[in-house]
Enzyme design. Structure first.
Site, mmCIF file in Angstrom:
data_model
loop_
_atom_site.group_PDB
_atom_site.id
_atom_site.type_symbol
_atom_site.label_atom_id
_atom_site.label_comp_id
_atom_site.label_asym_id
_atom_site.label_seq_id
_atom_site.Cartn_x
_atom_site.Cartn_y
_atom_site.Cartn_z
ATOM 1 N N ARG A 9 36.619 43.705 35.059
ATOM 2 C CA ARG A 9 35.939 44.130 36.233
ATOM 3 C C ARG A 9 35.482 42.665 36.751
ATOM 4 N NH1 ARG A 9 30.260 46.904 38.122
ATOM 5 N NH2 ARG A 9 30.732 46.668 40.339
ATOM 6 N N HIS A 10 35.780 42.631 38.067
ATOM 7 C CA HIS A 10 35.367 41.173 38.456
ATOM 8 C C HIS A 10 33.901 40.940 38.304
ATOM 9 C CE1 HIS A 10 32.926 43.084 41.915
ATOM 10 N NE2 HIS A 10 33.998 43.977 41.894
ATOM 11 N N GLU A 90 39.940 48.004 45.150
ATOM 12 C CA GLU A 90 39.017 48.751 45.314
ATOM 13 C C GLU A 90 39.169 50.042 46.013
ATOM 14 O OE1 GLU A 90 36.948 50.429 43.500
ATOM 15 O OE2 GLU A 90 35.243 49.143 43.226
#
Length: 193
Positions: A9-10, A90
């Site tokens: 995940r970022h 997203e």
């Protein structure tokens, strides 16, 4: 044999820190997020002997591209050695993007109550539901030909866990998706490292 996905995940953004719904707004990493990306790269080095030999698929938003670049830098790989895929963006929060949850609740109390009743199936105004998100990301993940690194978003991780691992739709939206760690996803199983 199915592919193993090494999902990152970022890293954190200022909007994460403020509890704002980012959706597809293009928000940059903050300093903590850069450190989390580098940490995820070092974790990946312990999981995969040659992470540079794996394909890296990345959401095209800045926060995910920079996460991939910092993770690859920590691995001493070409920072730009990845491909982007728009399907990995997203979940869209539509009109709620940029708001905190209390702000969205105050603005649209009936919509907020509907979301609390069914987080999986609910579609915010001008946004998309998790069902919509699964329909968007499934072809990307189903098309993987071997082990891969994917750098994307919390909503995408929840959707892929439902799609690939059978996490129940009523449970998936409530899962914590960590920054600075690696989510290892197999067929019908997952673990955090």
């Amino acid at each position: 044999m199915s592919a193993t996905i090494f999902f990152i995940r970022h890293g954190e953004t200022d909007w994460n820190a403020e509890g704002r719904l980012q959706g597809q707004h293009d928000i940059p990493l903050n300093a903590r997020g850069v450190g989390q990306a580098e940490t995820a790269g070092r974790i990946l080095a312990k999981l995969v002997p040659k992470p540079g030999h794996l394909p890296w698929l990345v959401s095209p938003l800045t926060r995910t591209r920079k996460t991939a670049e910092h993770a690859r830098g920590a691995l001493r790989l070409d920072p730009l050695g990845y491909e982007t895929d728009e399907r990995l963006m997203e979940i869209r929060f539509g009109d709620w993007e940029g708001l905190t949850w209390p702000e969205a609740t105050a603005r649209d109390p009936q919509w907020a109550a509907a979301r609390e009743a069914d987080k999986w199936g609910f579609r915010p105004p001008a946004g998309e539901s998790y069902d919509d998100l699964v329909a968007r990301i499934a072809p990307c993940f189903d098309g993987l030909e071997g082990d891969s690194v994917v750098v994307a978003h919390g909503g995408v991780a929840r959707a892929v866990l439902a799609h690939r691992c059978g996490v129940a739709p009523e449970r998936a939206p409530h899962l914590d998706i960590w920054q600075g760690r690696v989510l290892v996803i197999g067929e019908r199983q997952y673990r955090w490292v």
